[in-house]
Each structure stands twice: as C-alpha cells, then as structure tokens.
Design a protein around this motif. Sequence first.
Motif, PDB file in Angstrom:
ATOM      1  N   ARG A 122       0.850  -1.208   0.000  1.00 47.82           N
ATOM      2  CA  ARG A 122       0.000   0.000   0.000  1.00 47.82           C
ATOM      3  C   ARG A 122       0.878   1.249   0.000  1.00 47.82           C
ATOM      4  NH1 ARG A 122      -5.359   1.228   1.892  1.00 47.82           N
ATOM      5  NH2 ARG A 122      -5.717  -1.023   1.781  1.00 47.82           N
ATOM      6  N   GLU A 123       0.573   2.204  -0.871  1.00 45.95           N
ATOM      7  CA  GLU A 123       1.370   3.423  -0.958  1.00 45.95           C
ATOM      8  C   GLU A 123       1.057   4.375   0.189  1.00 45.95           C
ATOM      9  OE1 GLU A 123       0.924   5.330  -4.717  1.00 45.95           O
ATOM     10  OE2 GLU A 123       2.158   3.864  -5.779  1.00 45.95           O
ATOM     11  N   ILE A 124       2.081   5.099   0.627  1.00 44.67           N
ATOM     12  CA  ILE A 124       1.933   6.088   1.686  1.00 44.67           C
ATOM     13  C   ILE A 124       2.884   7.249   1.421  1.00 44.67           C
ATOM     14  CG2 ILE A 124       3.601   4.837   3.141  1.00 44.67           C
ATOM     15  CD1 ILE A 124       2.135   5.969   5.593  1.00 44.67           C
ATOM     16  N   SER A 125       2.420   8.459   1.692  1.00 49.15           N
ATOM     17  CA  SER A 125       3.280   9.644   1.658  1.00 49.15           C
ATOM     18  C   SER A 125       3.416  10.157   3.079  1.00 49.15           C
ATOM     19  CB  SER A 125       2.680  10.720   0.757  1.00 49.15           C
ATOM     20  OG  SER A 125       2.585  10.265  -0.580  1.00 49.15           O
ATOM     21  N   LEU A 126       4.644  10.208   3.578  1.00 44.57           N
ATOM     22  CA  LEU A 126       4.909  10.688   4.930  1.00 44.57           C
ATOM     23  C   LEU A 126       5.405  12.126   4.823  1.00 44.57           C
ATOM     24  CD1 LEU A 126       6.233   7.492   4.705  1.00 44.57           C
ATOM     25  CD2 LEU A 126       5.864   7.792   7.157  1.00 44.57           C
ATOM     26  N   CYS A 127       4.573  13.062   5.266  1.00 49.88           N
ATOM     27  CA  CYS A 127       4.875  14.486   5.136  1.00 49.88           C
ATOM     28  C   CYS A 127       5.324  15.008   6.496  1.00 49.88           C
ATOM     29  CB  CYS A 127       3.650  15.245   4.649  1.00 49.88           C
ATOM     30  SG  CYS A 127       2.962  14.574   3.109  1.00 49.88           S
ATOM     31  N   ARG A 128       6.544  15.505   6.545  1.00 47.81           N
ATOM     32  CA  ARG A 128       7.162  15.879   7.827  1.00 47.81           C
ATOM     33  C   ARG A 128       7.559  17.346   7.833  1.00 47.81           C
ATOM     34  NH1 ARG A 128      12.392  15.919  10.176  1.00 47.81           N
ATOM     35  NH2 ARG A 128      13.335  15.642   8.124  1.00 47.81           N
ATOM     36  N   GLU A 129       7.245  18.050   8.927  1.00 42.54           N
ATOM     37  CA  GLU A 129       7.686  19.430   9.136  1.00 42.54           C
ATOM     38  C   GLU A 129       7.299  20.330   7.959  1.00 42.54           C
ATOM     39  OE1 GLU A 129      10.103  20.299  12.321  1.00 42.54           O
ATOM     40  OE2 GLU A 129       8.235  19.155  12.401  1.00 42.54           O
TER      41      GLU A 129
END
Length: 272
Positions: free
Chosen positions: A181-188
């Motif tokens: 499963r695709e995921i985008s981890l957006c940080r700060e």
Amino acid sequence: MSGTLYIIGTPIGNLEDITMRQLRLLGEVDFIAAEDTRVTRKLLSHFDIHTPALSYHEHSGQNIAQNIVSRLLAGESCGVVTDAGMPCISDPGEPLVQLCYEQGVPVEVVPGPSAVIAALAVSGQHTARFTFEGFLSANASQRRAHLESLREEQRTMVFYEAPHKLCRTLGDMLECFGGEREISLCRELTKVHEEVRRTTLAEAVAFYQQTPPRGEFVLVVAGAVPREKPAVSLEEACEMVRQRIAGGEKRTQACKAVAAETGFRKNQLYDA
C-alpha cells in the motif's frame, strides 16, 4: 449586543504564511483563546501584537468554555487559535464553537494554512476524495480497531502522527493494509526541514526502524483497490474452510488460505 468568536488560522510553520486579515483580527479582538499561550505569545510578539491570551485546550473544562461564551455575550470579541493551522480540526476549539451556536453567539472563520490539505496536495496521492482520520489512539487495541474499520476504505486517508508513535502506527498499518500500500509521509511542512517521503508501507517500516523519526508527521495513505466480486459464494467458501479443517488444518490457517483463493476477508470467513 453579543461579540463575535473568530476562528483564526495560524501558520503551520513558516510565519510568512500569515494573512493580513489574521494579523488585523489578532490585534483587534478583546482577547485570544489559545491552545498553548506560550506558543501563541511567540507568534504575537513576532508581529508586535499585544492582545491578552488565555489558555483553552483539550483539558479545559466546560466552565472555561462557558466563561469565554459569557464574555462574548457581554459584548467582547474573541479569537480562538491553535498552536499551528486551523483551530477546531482535531483541536479543542470544536466544543467552544458548538457552545457559541447553542447560545446565539456569532461565529466567523478567518481561514489559514491546514496541515491536512497541505499534505494532501503535496502527497502525490489521489486527492479528489479523501477521509481525515486525525490522530490514532495511543491504545494499541483501539488503534488497530480503527485501522481495521478502514481496511476496505477506497478514499485516500489522512492521519496525524507524533514521532514517538510513528513506528508503532506504521507497523499496524502494514499488518492491516499490506506492505504494497502506498503512503506519503509528510514531515515538518513549510519548515526548514520539510520532507515528503512517498513510498510503500513495507519500505516505510524498514526505513524508520533504522532512522529515528523526527518532527510532526501527516500520513497520506492510498485507499484500497476495489476487490473483484468473489467467484464463489460465501457459503461455498465456508464449505472450503470446513473441508480444510476436516483435513487437519487449524481454523485460522484454513480461513487465511481460502481468503487468498476466493477474495473474501479472513475475518469474514472466520466469523461465518
């Protein structure tokens, strides 16, 4: 005549994202209801604003909210703010707004940055339809139950997560949604160390096991691919499970194997 409650968005990181209207109203209201007055005072000081602020957060009782509304009914105006972004979204401002409507106090929104929308826009995932799930529970069983309820969700899913809980959350997502499963981890977001890591759940788990997470995260998870209609009926699939059990397999193993063959969920077969 009653005063007005203003829902005032604030920057999620970069102070240049503040608007002229936000600055004007932060200076014009009689007082500010802030999630953390220390954080808000830093923002106000940066723009040379001296409006008094009182504390209103998730642990504030009904009496605090009622006191704010009483001041509004007496004619004062108030701006409610969170530490960053739009108040009332996964934030204690929600019950205050509801109380204002119940008691006839006017409410106006002064929109600003939102981590949910900012992350969704930059994620590279599908954005036409999405569901915002906020923070998952710190309780393991409640967190897994929440994720399990989203197993077949086809819309893009957006979550907030703190760095010290990230690895546990990713592990539970991996178990529930699968490693591909695709995921985008957006940080700060909007800050100096802004980062968007677009990957799979399996790769994200492996990466953060080796790299300690830092900063606040918004997780944008791809929705489930629609399942094809099973070629056999549920009763036929259950009969396949019974045959495997009769052949010596444990019920859990039999359900898992038949689920893989037919497209039914393992738990669905187990319960049936």
